[in-house]
Design a protein around this motif. Sequence first.
Motif, mmCIF file in Angstrom:
data_model
loop_
_atom_site.group_PDB
_atom_site.id
_atom_site.type_symbol
_atom_site.label_atom_id
_atom_site.label_comp_id
_atom_site.label_asym_id
_atom_site.label_seq_id
_atom_site.Cartn_x
_atom_site.Cartn_y
_atom_site.Cartn_z
ATOM 1 N N LEU A 290 35.321 13.848 -16.240
ATOM 2 C CA LEU A 290 34.697 15.162 -16.120
ATOM 3 C C LEU A 290 35.180 15.858 -14.848
ATOM 4 O O LEU A 290 35.624 15.192 -13.905
ATOM 5 N N PRO A 291 35.068 17.181 -14.802
ATOM 6 C CA PRO A 291 35.422 17.896 -13.570
ATOM 7 C C PRO A 291 34.321 17.755 -12.520
ATOM 8 O O PRO A 291 33.644 18.711 -12.138
ATOM 9 N N VAL A 292 34.128 16.509 -12.081
ATOM 10 C CA VAL A 292 33.087 16.185 -11.111
ATOM 11 C C VAL A 292 33.682 15.293 -10.035
ATOM 12 O O VAL A 292 34.444 14.373 -10.334
ATOM 13 N N ARG A 293 33.358 15.577 -8.786
ATOM 14 C CA ARG A 293 33.703 14.669 -7.702
ATOM 15 C C ARG A 293 32.523 13.726 -7.474
ATOM 16 O O ARG A 293 31.370 14.152 -7.534
ATOM 17 N N ALA A 294 32.805 12.474 -7.218
ATOM 18 C CA ALA A 294 31.739 11.473 -7.095
ATOM 19 C C ALA A 294 31.878 10.716 -5.784
ATOM 20 O O ALA A 294 32.957 10.215 -5.455
ATOM 21 N N GLY A 295 30.786 10.650 -5.032
ATOM 22 C CA GLY A 295 30.761 9.929 -3.765
ATOM 23 C C GLY A 295 29.523 9.066 -3.659
ATOM 24 O O GLY A 295 28.725 8.968 -4.606
ATOM 25 N N GLY A 296 29.345 8.425 -2.532
ATOM 26 C CA GLY A 296 28.208 7.522 -2.364
ATOM 27 C C GLY A 296 27.696 7.493 -0.939
ATOM 28 O O GLY A 296 28.446 7.691 0.020
ATOM 29 N N ILE A 297 26.402 7.254 -0.814
ATOM 30 C CA ILE A 297 25.730 7.142 0.482
ATOM 31 C C ILE A 297 24.881 5.881 0.476
ATOM 32 O O ILE A 297 24.165 5.613 -0.491
ATOM 33 N N THR A 298 24.969 5.085 1.539
ATOM 34 C CA THR A 298 24.043 3.968 1.707
ATOM 35 C C THR A 298 23.294 4.162 3.015
ATOM 36 O O THR A 298 23.868 4.642 4.004
ATOM 37 N N ILE A 299 22.028 3.844 3.002
ATOM 38 C CA ILE A 299 21.168 4.042 4.170
ATOM 39 C C ILE A 299 20.896 2.702 4.846
ATOM 40 O O ILE A 299 20.428 1.757 4.200
ATOM 41 N N ASP A 300 21.191 2.629 6.126
ATOM 42 C CA ASP A 300 20.891 1.442 6.926
ATOM 43 C C ASP A 300 19.571 1.691 7.650
ATOM 44 O O ASP A 300 19.517 2.423 8.635
ATOM 45 N N HIS A 301 18.497 1.066 7.133
ATOM 46 C CA HIS A 301 17.172 1.262 7.727
ATOM 47 C C HIS A 301 16.994 0.491 9.035
ATOM 48 O O HIS A 301 16.032 0.741 9.782
ATOM 49 N N GLY A 302 17.871 -0.462 9.300
ATOM 50 C CA GLY A 302 17.782 -1.229 10.528
ATOM 51 C C GLY A 302 16.553 -2.121 10.614
ATOM 52 O O GLY A 302 16.124 -2.479 11.710
ATOM 53 N N LEU A 303 15.998 -2.504 9.465
ATOM 54 C CA LEU A 303 14.763 -3.295 9.456
ATOM 55 C C LEU A 303 15.024 -4.794 9.359
ATOM 56 O O LEU A 303 14.089 -5.583 9.459
ATOM 57 N N GLN A 304 16.274 -5.184 9.152
ATOM 58 C CA GLN A 304 16.616 -6.594 9.015
ATOM 59 C C GLN A 304 17.871 -6.902 9.820
ATOM 60 O O GLN A 304 18.730 -6.039 10.001
ATOM 61 N N ASP A 305 17.964 -8.130 10.291
ATOM 62 C CA ASP A 305 19.170 -8.546 11.001
ATOM 63 C C ASP A 305 20.376 -8.434 10.066
ATOM 64 O O ASP A 305 20.312 -8.825 8.897
ATOM 65 N N GLY A 306 21.444 -7.885 10.589
ATOM 66 C CA GLY A 306 22.663 -7.761 9.797
ATOM 67 C C GLY A 306 22.665 -6.605 8.825
ATOM 68 O O GLY A 306 23.551 -6.528 7.963
ATOM 69 N N SER A 307 21.703 -5.687 8.961
ATOM 70 C CA SER A 307 21.650 -4.570 8.017
ATOM 71 C C SER A 307 22.887 -3.685 8.128
ATOM 72 O O SER A 307 23.341 -3.114 7.135
ATOM 73 N N ASP A 308 23.453 -3.579 9.331
ATOM 74 C CA ASP A 308 24.655 -2.763 9.498
ATOM 75 C C ASP A 308 25.861 -3.389 8.789
ATOM 76 O O ASP A 308 26.696 -2.677 8.221
ATOM 77 N N ILE A 309 25.908 -4.732 8.814
ATOM 78 C CA ILE A 309 26.997 -5.430 8.127
ATOM 79 C C ILE A 309 26.876 -5.237 6.624
ATOM 80 O O ILE A 309 27.863 -4.981 5.925
ATOM 81 N N ARG A 310 25.655 -5.355 6.109
ATOM 82 C CA ARG A 310 25.442 -5.177 4.672
ATOM 83 C C ARG A 310 25.786 -3.748 4.258
ATOM 84 O O ARG A 310 26.396 -3.512 3.212
ATOM 85 N N ALA A 311 25.417 -2.762 5.086
ATOM 86 C CA ALA A 311 25.736 -1.371 4.773
ATOM 87 C C ALA A 311 27.246 -1.167 4.714
ATOM 88 O O ALA A 311 27.755 -0.451 3.838
ATOM 89 N N ALA A 312 27.963 -1.804 5.633
ATOM 90 C CA ALA A 312 29.424 -1.695 5.623
ATOM 91 C C ALA A 312 30.006 -2.312 4.356
ATOM 92 O O ALA A 312 30.987 -1.806 3.795
ATOM 93 N N GLU A 313 29.401 -3.399 3.877
ATOM 94 C CA GLU A 313 29.866 -4.026 2.637
ATOM 95 C C GLU A 313 29.641 -3.102 1.443
ATOM 96 O O GLU A 313 30.489 -3.014 0.539
ATOM 97 N N VAL A 314 28.506 -2.418 1.429
ATOM 98 C CA VAL A 314 28.231 -1.481 0.336
ATOM 99 C C VAL A 314 29.261 -0.353 0.349
ATOM 100 O O VAL A 314 29.778 0.049 -0.703
ATOM 101 N N VAL A 315 29.561 0.162 1.526
ATOM 102 C CA VAL A 315 30.576 1.213 1.643
ATOM 103 C C VAL A 315 31.907 0.724 1.074
ATOM 104 O O VAL A 315 32.602 1.450 0.346
ATOM 105 N N SER A 316 32.266 -0.528 1.388
ATOM 106 C CA SER A 316 33.516 -1.092 0.884
ATOM 107 C C SER A 316 33.521 -1.178 -0.637
ATOM 108 O O SER A 316 34.518 -0.854 -1.288
ATOM 109 N N ARG A 317 32.392 -1.600 -1.229
ATOM 110 C CA ARG A 317 32.315 -1.718 -2.689
ATOM 111 C C ARG A 317 32.375 -0.356 -3.363
ATOM 112 O O ARG A 317 33.018 -0.193 -4.416
#
Length: 346
Positions: free
Chosen positions: A71-98
């Motif tokens: 379709l004539p649609v651009r598709a992107g993604g956002i993940t939110i790092d709530h910072g409520l758990q240890d390693g949340s920034d690492i997990r967010a980076a993994e989601v960005v990679s996927r």
Amino acid sequence: MGPHPAVAAIRLAVRRVLNDVLNEALAQPAAHDGPPTAHEAPPTPLVLVACSGGADSMALASALAFEARKLPVRAGGITIDHGLQDGSDIRAAEVVSRLSAMDLGPVESVAVTVGREGGPEAAARDARYAALDAAAERHGAAAVLLGHTRDDQAETVLLGLARGSGIRSLSGMAAVSGAAGRYRRPFLQLDRQTARKACLVQQLTVWDDPHNTDPSYTRSRLRHEGLPALEKSLGKGVVEALARTAQLSRDDADALDYWAADADRSVRDEAGRLECAKLYALPPAVRRRVLRRNAIAAGSPAGSLFARHIEEMDRLITGWRGQGGINLPGRVEALRQGGRLVIRQG
């Protein structure tokens, strides 16, 4: 051979939403004055998926990536790092990679600070939506897709019922919500198991948030204890019935809100002040909606304005005994003066 039924179901749900977004974009007036030119390119709206890395949102991201290619649609993604758990920034980076590996773009991780107002779940939700709103504005997104399922809808209805918050709370989550219909929920008619199965057959890596099984959270207890107990007592079909209740309640609530908006204009004097006698003549359900509308307009946060606040305001109309003003969230005060109801910031 076609895709697995679970994959086909989620793709169809997303395709319908993307078609809606495209039709809305085509209906928008052109950026220049006058009719569109023969060589003017059709709009290519940007649709973002809010992805935590869980099964629901990963299935949604996969379907968006697949359907957007056609379709004539651009598709992107956002993940939110709530910072409520240890390693949340690492997990967010993994989601960005996927998400990037799905050829989505733009893709980004946004870190937020979660406050305390309203409890941990409400505070996290407020921080998340504020970040998603900001991301949508920053990227000029036409829509943000959320992975809420029919199971999430059932839980929301039960939570509203437990709080005694009225028919609007029982209406659960809307398929389209937010400013200018920004948020879209394609999976409200699909169960959680369908999304998880779609991830399994596509070999998508998913992350199971430990908060979802933490009994200290109300929704977690409802999911793992409350709903199973209801299904054990009442039989299968409770989730579907609650989802139907949400839709029926939403239709009724929308009608009452429309009535209240019209009534709001009819209960004022020449100076625009609310007349108590005219408010008293309204059906209670309509009158309380008028009161709520005016409290919010005066600065009371909608999310902090509960049924008990509206009931106290209503007693200024129906049970007037000379009582003083009512303090509402947001430093708003409601008081009766000379047969008029005054709602203002204190």
